[in-house]
Design a protein around this motif. Structure first.
Motif, PDB file in Angstrom:
ATOM      1  N   LEU A  31       0.819  -1.215   0.000  1.00 27.23           N
ATOM      2  CA  LEU A  31       0.000   0.000   0.000  1.00 27.23           C
ATOM      3  C   LEU A  31       0.856   1.270   0.000  1.00 27.23           C
ATOM      4  CD1 LEU A  31      -2.728  -1.080   2.588  1.00 27.23           C
ATOM      5  CD2 LEU A  31      -2.955  -0.966   0.090  1.00 27.23           C
ATOM      6  N   ASP A  32       2.065   1.200   0.570  1.00 28.58           N
ATOM      7  CA  ASP A  32       3.016   2.323   0.564  1.00 28.58           C
ATOM      8  C   ASP A  32       2.362   3.615   1.067  1.00 28.58           C
ATOM      9  OD1 ASP A  32       5.490   3.527   0.181  1.00 28.58           O
ATOM     10  OD2 ASP A  32       5.055   4.068  -1.894  1.00 28.58           O
ATOM     11  N   ALA A  33       1.621   3.521   2.174  1.00 29.16           N
ATOM     12  CA  ALA A  33       0.871   4.666   2.698  1.00 29.16           C
ATOM     13  C   ALA A  33       1.763   5.590   3.518  1.00 29.16           C
ATOM     14  CB  ALA A  33      -0.288   4.180   3.558  1.00 29.16           C
ATOM     15  N   ASP A  34       1.526   6.884   3.379  1.00 26.00           N
ATOM     16  CA  ASP A  34       2.133   7.859   4.292  1.00 26.00           C
ATOM     17  C   ASP A  34       1.296   7.993   5.565  1.00 26.00           C
ATOM     18  OD1 ASP A  34       4.337   8.762   2.566  1.00 26.00           O
ATOM     19  OD2 ASP A  34       2.709   9.497   1.286  1.00 26.00           O
ATOM     20  N   ILE A  35      -0.019   7.848   5.396  1.00 29.96           N
ATOM     21  CA  ILE A  35      -0.946   7.864   6.533  1.00 29.96           C
ATOM     22  C   ILE A  35      -1.888   6.684   6.334  1.00 29.96           C
ATOM     23  CG2 ILE A  35      -2.797   9.127   7.694  1.00 29.96           C
ATOM     24  CD1 ILE A  35      -1.402  11.705   6.471  1.00 29.96           C
ATOM     25  N   LEU A  36      -1.933   5.787   7.327  1.00 26.12           N
ATOM     26  CA  LEU A  36      -2.714   4.562   7.219  1.00 26.12           C
ATOM     27  C   LEU A  36      -3.644   4.429   8.413  1.00 26.12           C
ATOM     28  CD1 LEU A  36      -3.308   1.739   5.955  1.00 26.12           C
ATOM     29  CD2 LEU A  36      -1.360   0.876   7.296  1.00 26.12           C
ATOM     30  N   ALA A  37      -4.948   4.351   8.133  1.00 22.49           N
ATOM     31  CA  ALA A  37      -5.953   4.095   9.172  1.00 22.49           C
ATOM     32  C   ALA A  37      -6.375   2.638   9.072  1.00 22.49           C
ATOM     33  CB  ALA A  37      -7.154   5.015   8.980  1.00 22.49           C
ATOM     34  N   LEU A  38      -6.391   1.955  10.206  1.00 27.13           N
ATOM     35  CA  LEU A  38      -6.723   0.533  10.244  1.00 27.13           C
ATOM     36  C   LEU A  38      -7.937   0.302  11.127  1.00 27.13           C
ATOM     37  CD1 LEU A  38      -3.105  -0.827  10.801  1.00 27.13           C
ATOM     38  CD2 LEU A  38      -4.368  -0.831   8.642  1.00 27.13           C
ATOM     39  N   GLN A  39      -8.806  -0.624  10.695  1.00 28.54           N
ATOM     40  CA  GLN A  39      -9.957  -1.016  11.498  1.00 28.54           C
ATOM     41  C   GLN A  39      -9.947  -2.536  11.682  1.00 28.54           C
ATOM     42  OE1 GLN A  39     -10.947   0.583   8.233  1.00 28.54           O
ATOM     43  NE2 GLN A  39     -10.002   2.361   9.218  1.00 28.54           N
ATOM     44  N   GLU A  40     -10.720  -2.994  12.681  1.00 24.54           N
ATOM     45  CA  GLU A  40     -10.766  -4.419  13.049  1.00 24.54           C
ATOM     46  C   GLU A  40      -9.357  -4.927  13.320  1.00 24.54           C
ATOM     47  OE1 GLU A  40     -13.373  -7.057  10.980  1.00 24.54           O
ATOM     48  OE2 GLU A  40     -14.931  -5.523  10.742  1.00 24.54           O
ATOM     49  N   VAL A  41      -8.704  -4.254  14.257  1.00 20.30           N
ATOM     50  CA  VAL A  41      -7.295  -4.502  14.581  1.00 20.30           C
ATOM     51  C   VAL A  41      -7.198  -5.244  15.914  1.00 20.30           C
ATOM     52  CG1 VAL A  41      -5.052  -3.430  14.964  1.00 20.30           C
ATOM     53  CG2 VAL A  41      -6.675  -2.370  13.384  1.00 20.30           C
ATOM     54  N   ASP A  42      -6.390  -6.298  15.933  1.00 18.68           N
ATOM     55  CA  ASP A  42      -6.141  -7.067  17.152  1.00 18.68           C
ATOM     56  C   ASP A  42      -4.848  -6.628  17.817  1.00 18.68           C
ATOM     57  OD1 ASP A  42      -8.376  -8.591  16.686  1.00 18.68           O
ATOM     58  OD2 ASP A  42      -7.293 -10.456  16.256  1.00 18.68           O
ATOM     59  N   ARG A  43      -4.834  -6.778  19.147  1.00 13.93           N
ATOM     60  CA  ARG A  43      -3.582  -6.730  19.907  1.00 13.93           C
ATOM     61  C   ARG A  43      -3.672  -7.785  21.004  1.00 13.93           C
ATOM     62  NH1 ARG A  43      -2.100  -1.529  23.361  1.00 13.93           N
ATOM     63  NH2 ARG A  43      -3.456  -2.619  24.835  1.00 13.93           N
ATOM     64  N   ASP A  44      -2.688  -8.663  21.027  1.00 18.73           N
ATOM     65  CA  ASP A  44      -2.621  -9.738  22.043  1.00 18.73           C
ATOM     66  C   ASP A  44      -3.808 -10.692  21.969  1.00 18.73           C
ATOM     67  OD1 ASP A  44      -0.211  -8.732  23.038  1.00 18.73           O
ATOM     68  OD2 ASP A  44      -1.223  -7.409  24.450  1.00 18.73           O
ATOM     69  N   GLN A  45      -4.312 -10.939  20.753  1.00 12.98           N
ATOM     70  CA  GLN A  45      -5.393 -11.913  20.559  1.00 12.98           C
ATOM     71  C   GLN A  45      -4.805 -13.248  20.104  1.00 12.98           C
ATOM     72  OE1 GLN A  45      -8.641 -11.478  21.076  1.00 12.98           O
ATOM     73  NE2 GLN A  45      -9.044  -9.281  20.981  1.00 12.98           N
ATOM     74  N   SER A  46      -5.267 -14.339  20.699  1.00  9.63           N
ATOM     75  CA  SER A  46      -4.743 -15.652  20.320  1.00  9.63           C
ATOM     76  C   SER A  46      -5.058 -15.979  18.859  1.00  9.63           C
ATOM     77  CB  SER A  46      -5.312 -16.738  21.233  1.00  9.63           C
ATOM     78  OG  SER A  46      -6.719 -16.764  21.168  1.00  9.63           O
ATOM     79  N   ARG A  47      -6.186 -15.494  18.339  1.00  5.10           N
ATOM     80  CA  ARG A  47      -6.573 -15.807  16.957  1.00  5.10           C
ATOM     81  C   ARG A  47      -5.621 -15.190  15.931  1.00  5.10           C
ATOM     82  NH1 ARG A  47     -11.971 -11.956  16.077  1.00  5.10           N
ATOM     83  NH2 ARG A  47     -10.868  -9.955  16.190  1.00  5.10           N
ATOM     84  N   SER A  48      -4.863 -14.159  16.361  1.00  2.00           N
ATOM     85  CA  SER A  48      -3.888 -13.525  15.462  1.00  2.00           C
ATOM     86  C   SER A  48      -2.476 -13.626  16.041  1.00  2.00           C
ATOM     87  CB  SER A  48      -4.270 -12.065  15.199  1.00  2.00           C
ATOM     88  OG  SER A  48      -4.552 -11.375  16.399  1.00  2.00           O
ATOM     89  N   GLY A  49      -2.224 -14.716  16.753  1.00  2.00           N
ATOM     90  CA  GLY A  49      -0.865 -14.997  17.215  1.00  2.00           C
ATOM     91  C   GLY A  49      -0.356 -14.078  18.294  1.00  2.00           C
ATOM     92  N   ASN A  50      -1.272 -13.444  19.061  1.00  2.00           N
ATOM     93  CA  ASN A  50      -0.892 -12.512  20.133  1.00  2.00           C
ATOM     94  C   ASN A  50      -0.006 -11.377  19.634  1.00  2.00           C
ATOM     95  OD1 ASN A  50      -0.868 -15.523  21.629  1.00  2.00           O
ATOM     96  ND2 ASN A  50      -2.062 -13.944  22.651  1.00  2.00           N
ATOM     97  N   LEU A  51      -0.238 -10.981  18.384  1.00  2.00           N
ATOM     98  CA  LEU A  51       0.574  -9.939  17.757  1.00  2.00           C
ATOM     99  C   LEU A  51      -0.029  -8.554  17.991  1.00  2.00           C
ATOM    100  CD1 LEU A  51       1.055 -11.751  14.345  1.00  2.00           C
ATOM    101  CD2 LEU A  51       2.782 -11.532  16.142  1.00  2.00           C
ATOM    102  N   ASP A  52       0.791  -7.536  17.810  1.00  2.00           N
ATOM    103  CA  ASP A  52       0.339  -6.141  17.778  1.00  2.00           C
ATOM    104  C   ASP A  52       0.291  -5.751  16.300  1.00  2.00           C
ATOM    105  OD1 ASP A  52       0.071  -3.369  17.768  1.00  2.00           O
ATOM    106  OD2 ASP A  52       1.394  -3.070  19.497  1.00  2.00           O
ATOM    107  N   LEU A  53      -0.890  -5.840  15.701  1.00  2.00           N
ATOM    108  CA  LEU A  53      -1.004  -5.658  14.259  1.00  2.00           C
ATOM    109  C   LEU A  53      -0.657  -4.238  13.818  1.00  2.00           C
ATOM    110  CD1 LEU A  53      -4.216  -7.728  13.391  1.00  2.00           C
ATOM    111  CD2 LEU A  53      -1.854  -8.499  13.705  1.00  2.00           C
TER     112      LEU A  53
END
Length: 262
Positions: A31-53
């Motif tokens: 995407l090569d974004a200078d400004i990126l807005a993200l929605q439906e974001v996980d942090r420390d969720q087991s379903r996404s590997g406990n990652l900080d997306l």
């Protein structure tokens, strides 16, 4: 300046149902974004590997500034609770939105939006799906005042309610909250509203009008980049709009380029 809003579906692929950090990195890098807005974001969720997306997205873009704002603590579809304060939920699974910037951030602002007071019918695809009554979740707006080559710029990310009517009230509240921050102002996010109502209710100008959902064959625009008319003349014009197909999510990202004619 490239602006992008992307509902991540917590980084999940529709092909295999998995969340792969390398695939997420590649999708955001493209995407090569200078400004990126993200929605439906996980942090420390087991379903996404406990990652900080959000942090993964920032690294992918080599962006020095990023922040995650949780809307709820817990796991969607299982057990959730509202946040009691902005730093609530550390060490627990959280779900919300993110904002990433290659430009320096002067200040951050978080605005919380109440959930709809009633359950609303939502169509769930697949076996055992159909129309189900769902409780709404609290929502959040994450705004940043940036230092850019065009001067100070307010950008904000949000993901509004799926409940018809309630998302309209939320959008009006978001606009009021952002008016307290410096112009020009840009709102990026999944507003759960089509293009016409989003522009009419906000009275802000859409910078790109393209369908974004569902990803395979988009029919409706739920993802928007809107600019307040106040101070809009201080920003360069839109030179391109795109909704590229990604390897993740059930939404397409909305990509808007601003540039001064040479």
């Amino acid at each position: 300046m490239r602006l992008v809003t992307f509902n991540l579906l917590h980084g999940r692929s529709l092909t295999d149902g998995l969340v792969d950090p390398d695939r997420l990195t590649a999708a955001v890098t493209a995407l090569d974004a200078d400004i990126l807005a993200l929605q439906e974001v996980d942090r420390d969720q087991s379903r996404s590997g406990n990652l900080d997306l959000t942090a993964i997205a920032a690294r992918a873009l080599h962006a020095p500034e990023h922040r995650f704002a949780a809307a709820v603590v817990g796991t969607p579809g299982e057990q959730l609770r509202p946040l009691t304060h902005d730093d609530d939920g550390h060490g627990e699974p959280c779900y919300g939105i993110g904002l990433v910037s290659r430009h320096p951030v002067r200040s951050w602002q978080v605005t919380r939006l109440r959930p709809a007071p009633v359950r609303s019918p939502v169509y769930v695809p697949g076996p055992g799906g159909g129309l189900v009554l769902l409780h709404d979740e609290p929502r959040v707006v994450l705004a940043a005042v940036l230092d850019t080559p065009y001067g100070p710029l307010t950008v904000a990310a949000t993901h509004l309610s799926f409940v018809p009517g309630w998302n309209m009230l939320q959008l009006r509240r978001v606009v009021r909250a952002l008016r307290a921050l410096p112009a020009p102002r840009i709102l990026l996010g999944d507003l759960n509203l089509p293009a016409g109502p989003a522009a009419l209710l906000s009275r802000w100008r859409p910078l790109g009008r393209r369908p974004t959902y569902p990803a395979g064959q988009p029919r409706v625009q739920l993802d928007h980049i809107l600019a307040d008319r106040h101070g809009r003349d201080r920003l360069p014009p839109v030179t391109s709009v795109d909704t590229p197909l990604s390897t993740i999510s059930d939404h397409r990202p909305l990509v808007v380029d601003l540039s001064t004619p040479s």
